[in-house]
Design a protein around this motif. Structure first.
Motif, PDB file in Angstrom:
ATOM      1  N   UNK A 178       0.838  -1.178   0.000  1.00 53.82           N
ATOM      2  CA  UNK A 178       0.000   0.000   0.000  1.00 53.82           C
ATOM      3  C   UNK A 178       0.885   1.243   0.000  1.00 53.82           C
ATOM      4  N   UNK A 179       0.557   2.180  -0.830  1.00 55.21           N
ATOM      5  CA  UNK A 179       1.338   3.413  -0.938  1.00 55.21           C
ATOM      6  C   UNK A 179       0.553   4.572  -0.330  1.00 55.21           C
ATOM      7  N   UNK A 180       1.290   5.530   0.217  1.00 59.47           N
ATOM      8  CA  UNK A 180       0.669   6.711   0.805  1.00 59.47           C
ATOM      9  C   UNK A 180       1.445   7.932   0.349  1.00 59.47           C
ATOM     10  N   UNK A 181       0.720   9.004   0.016  1.00 62.81           N
ATOM     11  CA  UNK A 181       1.372  10.229  -0.445  1.00 62.81           C
ATOM     12  C   UNK A 181       1.582  11.191   0.724  1.00 62.81           C
ATOM     13  N   UNK A 182       2.790  11.759   0.763  1.00 64.03           N
ATOM     14  CA  UNK A 182       3.152  12.729   1.794  1.00 64.03           C
ATOM     15  C   UNK A 182       3.798  13.921   1.102  1.00 64.03           C
ATOM     16  N   UNK A 183       3.397  15.128   1.506  1.00 64.77           N
ATOM     17  CA  UNK A 183       4.015  16.323   0.941  1.00 64.77           C
ATOM     18  C   UNK A 183       5.349  16.566   1.639  1.00 64.77           C
ATOM     19  N   UNK A 184       6.392  16.680   0.848  1.00 66.10           N
ATOM     20  CA  UNK A 184       7.734  16.910   1.383  1.00 66.10           C
ATOM     21  C   UNK A 184       8.134  18.366   1.179  1.00 66.10           C
ATOM     22  N   UNK A 185       8.020  19.155   2.228  1.00 66.42           N
ATOM     23  CA  UNK A 185       8.537  20.518   2.178  1.00 66.42           C
ATOM     24  C   UNK A 185      10.051  20.445   2.372  1.00 66.42           C
ATOM     25  N   UNK A 186      10.710  21.552   2.192  1.00 62.83           N
ATOM     26  CA  UNK A 186      12.171  21.565   2.425  1.00 62.83           C
ATOM     27  C   UNK A 186      12.496  21.169   3.861  1.00 62.83           C
ATOM     28  N   UNK A 187      11.699  21.683   4.798  1.00 63.02           N
ATOM     29  CA  UNK A 187      11.931  21.371   6.217  1.00 63.02           C
ATOM     30  C   UNK A 187      11.723  19.880   6.475  1.00 63.02           C
ATOM     31  N   UNK A 188      10.669  19.302   5.897  1.00 63.94           N
ATOM     32  CA  UNK A 188      10.400  17.877   6.096  1.00 63.94           C
ATOM     33  C   UNK A 188      11.526  17.018   5.526  1.00 63.94           C
ATOM     34  N   UNK A 189      12.004  17.387   4.334  1.00 67.56           N
ATOM     35  CA  UNK A 189      13.121  16.644   3.741  1.00 67.56           C
ATOM     36  C   UNK A 189      14.340  16.706   4.645  1.00 67.56           C
ATOM     37  N   UNK A 190      14.628  17.884   5.163  1.00 69.17           N
ATOM     38  CA  UNK A 190      15.785  18.070   6.018  1.00 69.17           C
ATOM     39  C   UNK A 190      15.663  17.223   7.286  1.00 69.17           C
ATOM     40  N   UNK A 191      14.496  17.240   7.908  1.00 65.91           N
ATOM     41  CA  UNK A 191      14.281  16.455   9.131  1.00 65.91           C
ATOM     42  C   UNK A 191      14.430  14.970   8.836  1.00 65.91           C
ATOM     43  N   UNK A 192      13.834  14.522   7.742  1.00 62.26           N
ATOM     44  CA  UNK A 192      13.934  13.102   7.398  1.00 62.26           C
ATOM     45  C   UNK A 192      15.377  12.683   7.170  1.00 62.26           C
TER      46      UNK A 192
END
Length: 91
Positions: free
Chosen positions: A1-15
């Protein structure tokens, strides 16, 4: 199962900040790092401010890594709001 998540710059950095130590910790323990390594490359290559699809295994791994980062920061008395916000997006 796939789920879509919006990746902001901040989210990418945290991940990426949470997955890198997780990757090296697992590697030092002799565990497989293929899944976390692939996820780091995937997140790094995705453009910011776009929705991306992630499998349930990838989301589980992201939750684990972010939670570890959050707990480490809490233990040091550091600010965790950004990590908390990212965890909420993954639930």
């Amino acid at each position: 199962m796939m789920r879509k998540i919006k990746l902001t710059r901040a989210n990418k950095s945290i991940l990426l900040k949470s997955l890198a130590p997780y990757y090296y910790r697992e590697r030092a323990l002799g565990h497989s790092t293929q899944e976390s390594g692939r996820l780091i490359l995937k997140i790094n290559s995705l453009p910011a401010d776009k929705r991306a699809s992630f499998s349930t295994d990838e989301i589980r791994l992201m939750r684990t890594a972010i939670n570890q980062l959050r707990n480490e920061r809490l233990a040091k008395g550091q600010y965790t709001d950004a990590a908390d916000d990212m965890l909420l997006k993954l639930f």
